[in-house]
Design a protein around this motif. Structure first.
Motif, PDB file in Angstrom:
ATOM      1  N   SER A  75     -21.992 -13.497  14.764  1.00 31.75           N
ATOM      2  CA  SER A  75     -20.798 -12.281  14.535  1.00 31.75           C
ATOM      3  C   SER A  75     -21.617 -11.358  13.656  1.00 31.75           C
ATOM      4  N   ILE A  76     -20.867 -10.143  13.536  1.00 40.87           N
ATOM      5  CA  ILE A  76     -21.291  -9.143  12.267  1.00 40.87           C
ATOM      6  C   ILE A  76     -20.200  -9.006  11.584  1.00 40.87           C
ATOM      7  N   MET A  77     -20.561  -8.918  10.181  1.00 39.20           N
ATOM      8  CA  MET A  77     -19.387  -8.548   9.459  1.00 39.20           C
ATOM      9  C   MET A  77     -19.745  -7.096   8.791  1.00 39.20           C
ATOM     10  N   LEU A  78     -18.533  -6.175   9.134  1.00 38.33           N
ATOM     11  CA  LEU A  78     -18.815  -4.729   8.380  1.00 38.33           C
ATOM     12  C   LEU A  78     -17.940  -4.604   7.378  1.00 38.33           C
ATOM     13  N   HIS A  79     -18.667  -4.169   6.281  1.00 42.00           N
ATOM     14  CA  HIS A  79     -17.961  -3.632   5.118  1.00 42.00           C
ATOM     15  C   HIS A  79     -17.751  -2.037   5.069  1.00 42.00           C
ATOM     16  N   ILE A  80     -16.672  -1.509   5.244  1.00 44.13           N
ATOM     17  CA  ILE A  80     -16.282  -0.343   5.478  1.00 44.13           C
ATOM     18  C   ILE A  80     -15.747   0.335   4.270  1.00 44.13           C
ATOM     19  N   ARG A  81     -16.365   1.459   3.698  1.00 47.13           N
ATOM     20  CA  ARG A  81     -15.943   1.941   2.588  1.00 47.13           C
ATOM     21  C   ARG A  81     -15.430   3.495   2.788  1.00 47.13           C
ATOM     22  N   GLY A  82     -14.651   4.065   2.181  1.00 51.74           N
ATOM     23  CA  GLY A  82     -14.376   5.461   2.246  1.00 51.74           C
ATOM     24  C   GLY A  82     -13.237   5.913   3.085  1.00 51.74           C
ATOM     25  N   SER A  83     -13.270   7.165   3.632  1.00 53.09           N
ATOM     26  CA  SER A  83     -12.006   7.522   4.269  1.00 53.09           C
ATOM     27  C   SER A  83     -12.407   8.310   5.706  1.00 53.09           C
ATOM     28  N   GLY A  84     -11.332   8.441   6.366  1.00 54.31           N
ATOM     29  CA  GLY A  84     -11.418   9.109   7.778  1.00 54.31           C
ATOM     30  C   GLY A  84     -11.364   8.476   8.933  1.00 54.31           C
ATOM     31  N   GLY A  85     -10.763   8.946   9.998  1.00 51.90           N
ATOM     32  CA  GLY A  85     -10.676   7.952  10.978  1.00 51.90           C
ATOM     33  C   GLY A  85     -11.837   7.991  12.019  1.00 51.90           C
ATOM     34  N   ASP A  86     -12.668   8.766  11.661  1.00 54.33           N
ATOM     35  CA  ASP A  86     -13.812   8.643  12.579  1.00 54.33           C
ATOM     36  C   ASP A  86     -14.670   7.581  12.299  1.00 54.33           C
ATOM     37  N   VAL A  87     -14.617   6.651  11.697  1.00 57.22           N
ATOM     38  CA  VAL A  87     -15.449   5.501  11.330  1.00 57.22           C
ATOM     39  C   VAL A  87     -15.048   4.400  12.419  1.00 57.22           C
ATOM     40  N   VAL A  88     -13.616   4.610  12.945  1.00 53.09           N
ATOM     41  CA  VAL A  88     -13.257   3.529  13.767  1.00 53.09           C
ATOM     42  C   VAL A  88     -14.094   3.745  14.989  1.00 53.09           C
ATOM     43  N   THR A  89     -14.244   4.935  15.503  1.00 49.27           N
ATOM     44  CA  THR A  89     -15.095   5.307  16.597  1.00 49.27           C
ATOM     45  C   THR A  89     -16.336   4.644  16.704  1.00 49.27           C
ATOM     46  N   ASP A  90     -17.137   4.823  15.419  1.00 50.55           N
ATOM     47  CA  ASP A  90     -18.199   3.806  15.381  1.00 50.55           C
ATOM     48  C   ASP A  90     -18.069   2.034  15.488  1.00 50.55           C
ATOM     49  N   VAL A  91     -17.156   1.741  15.000  1.00 52.87           N
ATOM     50  CA  VAL A  91     -16.658   0.421  14.985  1.00 52.87           C
ATOM     51  C   VAL A  91     -16.725  -0.045  16.406  1.00 52.87           C
ATOM     52  N   PHE A  92     -15.718   0.511  17.173  1.00 45.59           N
ATOM     53  CA  PHE A  92     -15.577   0.293  18.666  1.00 45.59           C
ATOM     54  C   PHE A  92     -16.854   0.458  19.305  1.00 45.59           C
ATOM     55  N   ARG A  93     -17.748   1.567  19.266  1.00 41.76           N
ATOM     56  CA  ARG A  93     -18.741   1.656  19.760  1.00 41.76           C
ATOM     57  C   ARG A  93     -19.752   0.391  19.702  1.00 41.76           C
ATOM     58  N   LEU A  94     -19.978  -0.151  18.317  1.00 45.75           N
ATOM     59  CA  LEU A  94     -20.508  -1.271  18.166  1.00 45.75           C
ATOM     60  C   LEU A  94     -20.218  -2.514  18.927  1.00 45.75           C
ATOM     61  N   ALA A  95     -18.695  -2.594  18.877  1.00 44.99           N
ATOM     62  CA  ALA A  95     -18.046  -3.849  19.345  1.00 44.99           C
ATOM     63  C   ALA A  95     -18.309  -3.735  21.023  1.00 44.99           C
TER      64      ALA A  95
END
Length: 134
Positions: A75-95
């Motif tokens: 598995s890969i643990m992601l530690h996400i900091r900051g703000s803005g909805g565009d980070v979710v796009t990259d999370v799902f791109r990785l998934a």
């Protein structure tokens, strides 16, 4: 302070950590080199100079990717900091690149491209605790 999510392979019908069978062992994401290649293909801007930890940055957020030193990678643990909805796009791109699901460690629910309430809840909590981000 970070919003932590884990990328892992789960049964198709699982929507929450509470639905994972006690005896379930997830399939690995792959060999470490293959996982790192998939991350690079999905997010070419990711810094993978450290083989166990990667970094990904956007205009208002950052993500630490805890890939670990085990081979194969479970598995890969992601530690996400900051703000803005565009980070979710990259999370799902990785998934998608790793053919896995995204599990919100805070509430135990799976997040999907249409169900990202954990990220919004984290940002609200962060704003209360630290003040609105600039």
């Amino acid at each position: 302070m970070s919003w932590d999510v884990v990328l892992m392979r789960l049964p198709a019908d699982v929507t929450s950590v509470h639905e994972i069978p006690a005896d379930y062992t997830p399939d690995p994401l792959g060999r470490r080199d293959d996982v790192r290649a998939a991350v690079t293909q999905a997010c070419p801007e990711a810094d993978l100079s450290d083989p166990a930890w990667g970094e990904l940055s956007g205009p208002t957020w950052s993500v630490e990717l805890n890939i670990g030193s085990e081979d194969p990678v479970d598995s890969i643990m992601l530690h996400i900091r900051g703000s803005g909805g565009d980070v979710v796009t990259d999370v799902f791109r990785l998934a998608e690149a790793l053919r896995c699901k995204v599990l919100d460690c805070a509430n135990g629910d799976l997040i999907t491209p249409v169900h990202t309430s954990g990220w919004e809840e984290f940002q609200e909590y962060q704003d209360r605790a630290l003040g609105p981000s600039q």
